[in-house]
Motif scaffolding. Sequence first.
Motif, PDB file in Angstrom:
ATOM      1  N   PRO A   6       0.818  -1.211   0.000  1.00  0.00           N
ATOM      2  CA  PRO A   6       0.000   0.000   0.000  1.00  0.00           C
ATOM      3  C   PRO A   6       0.854   1.263   0.000  1.00  0.00           C
ATOM      4  CG  PRO A   6       0.014  -0.994   2.181  1.00  0.00           C
ATOM      5  CD  PRO A   6       0.745  -1.932   1.282  1.00  0.00           C
ATOM      6  N   LEU A   7       0.424   2.255  -0.766  1.00  0.00           N
ATOM      7  CA  LEU A   7       0.977   3.605  -0.682  1.00  0.00           C
ATOM      8  C   LEU A   7      -0.039   4.450   0.070  1.00  0.00           C
ATOM      9  CD1 LEU A   7       2.506   4.371  -4.213  1.00  0.00           C
ATOM     10  CD2 LEU A   7       3.694   3.724  -2.111  1.00  0.00           C
ATOM     11  N   ARG A   8       0.389   5.080   1.157  1.00  0.00           N
ATOM     12  CA  ARG A   8      -0.540   5.763   2.058  1.00  0.00           C
ATOM     13  C   ARG A   8      -0.373   7.277   2.003  1.00  0.00           C
ATOM     14  NH1 ARG A   8      -3.111   2.080   5.294  1.00  0.00           N
ATOM     15  NH2 ARG A   8      -2.199  -0.024   5.314  1.00  0.00           N
ATOM     16  N   ALA A   9      -1.437   7.961   2.428  1.00  0.00           N
ATOM     17  CA  ALA A   9      -1.428   9.424   2.404  1.00  0.00           C
ATOM     18  C   ALA A   9      -0.494  10.006   3.456  1.00  0.00           C
ATOM     19  CB  ALA A   9      -2.852   9.958   2.616  1.00  0.00           C
ATOM     20  N   VAL A  43      -3.748   5.518  -0.882  1.00  0.00           N
ATOM     21  CA  VAL A  43      -3.993   6.336  -2.074  1.00  0.00           C
ATOM     22  C   VAL A  43      -3.670   5.585  -3.360  1.00  0.00           C
ATOM     23  CG1 VAL A  43      -3.675   8.524  -0.868  1.00  0.00           C
ATOM     24  CG2 VAL A  43      -1.688   7.385  -1.887  1.00  0.00           C
ATOM     25  N   SER A  44      -2.815   4.554  -3.253  1.00  0.00           N
ATOM     26  CA  SER A  44      -2.486   3.725  -4.404  1.00  0.00           C
ATOM     27  C   SER A  44      -1.765   2.493  -3.875  1.00  0.00           C
ATOM     28  CB  SER A  44      -1.621   4.486  -5.421  1.00  0.00           C
ATOM     29  OG  SER A  44      -1.492   3.754  -6.627  1.00  0.00           O
ATOM     30  N   GLN A  45      -1.282   1.673  -4.793  1.00  0.00           N
ATOM     31  CA  GLN A  45      -0.534   0.489  -4.418  1.00  0.00           C
ATOM     32  C   GLN A  45       0.665   0.336  -5.338  1.00  0.00           C
ATOM     33  OE1 GLN A  45      -3.675  -2.405  -4.969  1.00  0.00           O
ATOM     34  NE2 GLN A  45      -4.154  -2.476  -2.788  1.00  0.00           N
ATOM     35  N   LEU A  46       1.703  -0.301  -4.812  1.00  0.00           N
ATOM     36  CA  LEU A  46       2.813  -0.775  -5.632  1.00  0.00           C
ATOM     37  C   LEU A  46       2.647  -2.271  -5.830  1.00  0.00           C
ATOM     38  CD1 LEU A  46       6.063   0.872  -4.184  1.00  0.00           C
ATOM     39  CD2 LEU A  46       4.822   1.530  -6.244  1.00  0.00           C
ATOM     40  N   GLY A  74       4.878   8.289 -11.548  1.00  0.00           N
ATOM     41  CA  GLY A  74       5.167   9.503 -10.795  1.00  0.00           C
ATOM     42  C   GLY A  74       4.324   9.700  -9.550  1.00  0.00           C
ATOM     43  N   TYR A  75       3.508   8.722  -9.194  1.00  0.00           N
ATOM     44  CA  TYR A  75       2.604   8.872  -8.039  1.00  0.00           C
ATOM     45  C   TYR A  75       3.387   8.719  -6.737  1.00  0.00           C
ATOM     46  CZ  TYR A  75      -2.295   9.154  -6.642  1.00  0.00           C
ATOM     47  OH  TYR A  75      -3.510   9.576  -6.168  1.00  0.00           O
ATOM     48  N   GLN A  76       3.025   9.526  -5.736  1.00  0.00           N
ATOM     49  CA  GLN A  76       3.736   9.512  -4.469  1.00  0.00           C
ATOM     50  C   GLN A  76       2.863   8.975  -3.340  1.00  0.00           C
ATOM     51  OE1 GLN A  76       5.521  13.268  -3.417  1.00  0.00           O
ATOM     52  NE2 GLN A  76       6.770  13.368  -5.284  1.00  0.00           N
ATOM     53  N   GLY A  77       3.509   8.360  -2.376  1.00  0.00           N
ATOM     54  CA  GLY A  77       2.819   7.895  -1.179  1.00  0.00           C
ATOM     55  C   GLY A  77       3.829   7.370  -0.172  1.00  0.00           C
ATOM     56  N   TRP A  78       3.359   7.154   1.054  1.00  0.00           N
ATOM     57  CA  TRP A  78       4.203   6.649   2.133  1.00  0.00           C
ATOM     58  C   TRP A  78       4.096   5.128   2.204  1.00  0.00           C
ATOM     59  CZ3 TRP A  78       7.401   9.672   5.095  1.00  0.00           C
ATOM     60  CH2 TRP A  78       7.208  11.064   5.008  1.00  0.00           C
ATOM     61  N   MET A  79       5.225   4.467   2.442  1.00  0.00           N
ATOM     62  CA  MET A  79       5.208   3.012   2.576  1.00  0.00           C
ATOM     63  C   MET A  79       6.240   2.565   3.597  1.00  0.00           C
ATOM     64  SD  MET A  79       7.070   1.710  -0.944  1.00  0.00           S
ATOM     65  CE  MET A  79       6.851  -0.019  -0.501  1.00  0.00           C
ATOM     66  N   ASP A  80       6.054   1.364   4.108  1.00  0.00           N
ATOM     67  CA  ASP A  80       7.007   0.734   5.021  1.00  0.00           C
ATOM     68  C   ASP A  80       8.229   0.318   4.201  1.00  0.00           C
ATOM     69  OD1 ASP A  80       8.414  -1.111   6.673  1.00  0.00           O
ATOM     70  OD2 ASP A  80       6.567  -1.571   7.764  1.00  0.00           O
TER      71      ASP A  80
END
Length: 261
Positions: free
Chosen positions: A14-17, A26-29, A53-59
């Motif tokens: 998961p890519l998180r806000a 907000v999206s996934q890898l 180019g999408y951004q998000g927070w991940m572990d």
Amino acid sequence: MENQYGICRVAVAPLRADASDKAEIVSQLLFGEHVEVIQKEERWWLVQNGYDGYQGWMDFRQLAPISQNQFVEMHDCKFLVPKGYNHVLKAVDGSLYHLSTGSNLPFYKDGYCYAGEEKFEVTFEPHNSSKADFKAEVTETSKFFQNVPYLWGGRNIFGLDCSGFVQTVFKLLNIKLNRDASQQAEQGELVGFLAEVKPGDVAFFDNAEGKITHVGIMLNPNEIIHSSAKVKIDPIDDQGIFNRELGVYSHKLRIIKRFVE
């Protein structure tokens, strides 16, 4: 901060806000997708997907490190997981990774792919997107995802949002689309009238404020396949998508774009 790069080493990340397990996805890898690291906060890294180019927070533990040269090389990854539900990678320790359609097979060669220093045996025949025939395959490829449930931020075969569905279909057919519907609407060439639609054209829909909020793939001038509750085929006319279950027009047509002449 010195540029750092990574590659997704799990089936779906998961890519998180925000930097929290509780934050909105907000999206996934998918496995094998490459990222640039923008910021670090303990175990949470803000990354930018090298594909769209999408951004998000991940572990960060869901990433393997790669070099800048490998990051650049991954921009042109054509070997993907094909359509289907039983595609497995085998790690050196014998453990298995069950991958989603459209995932990358990074640095694929002679039956193996690599995520950083980790080596994986590919137990299936990869899909080479560079050999895809868009016009011949777009309808079948779109219908493969029929009945996959809607999931906000989803990009895998067990949950897709509307733009994730369209992006994944087009990735399999060797056409790179942006992540969100509003971003995808800025790509392609305008189709003037619904009657001129060809299979594979992409229709966009707006809300009361005029913002593009939905997208789907045209099968013909009268039918669209899109992710709304699930990936399904609905009738469409100049007003928009007619939802048979609700008995109303659920999405108001804004524009139609073409990506392959």
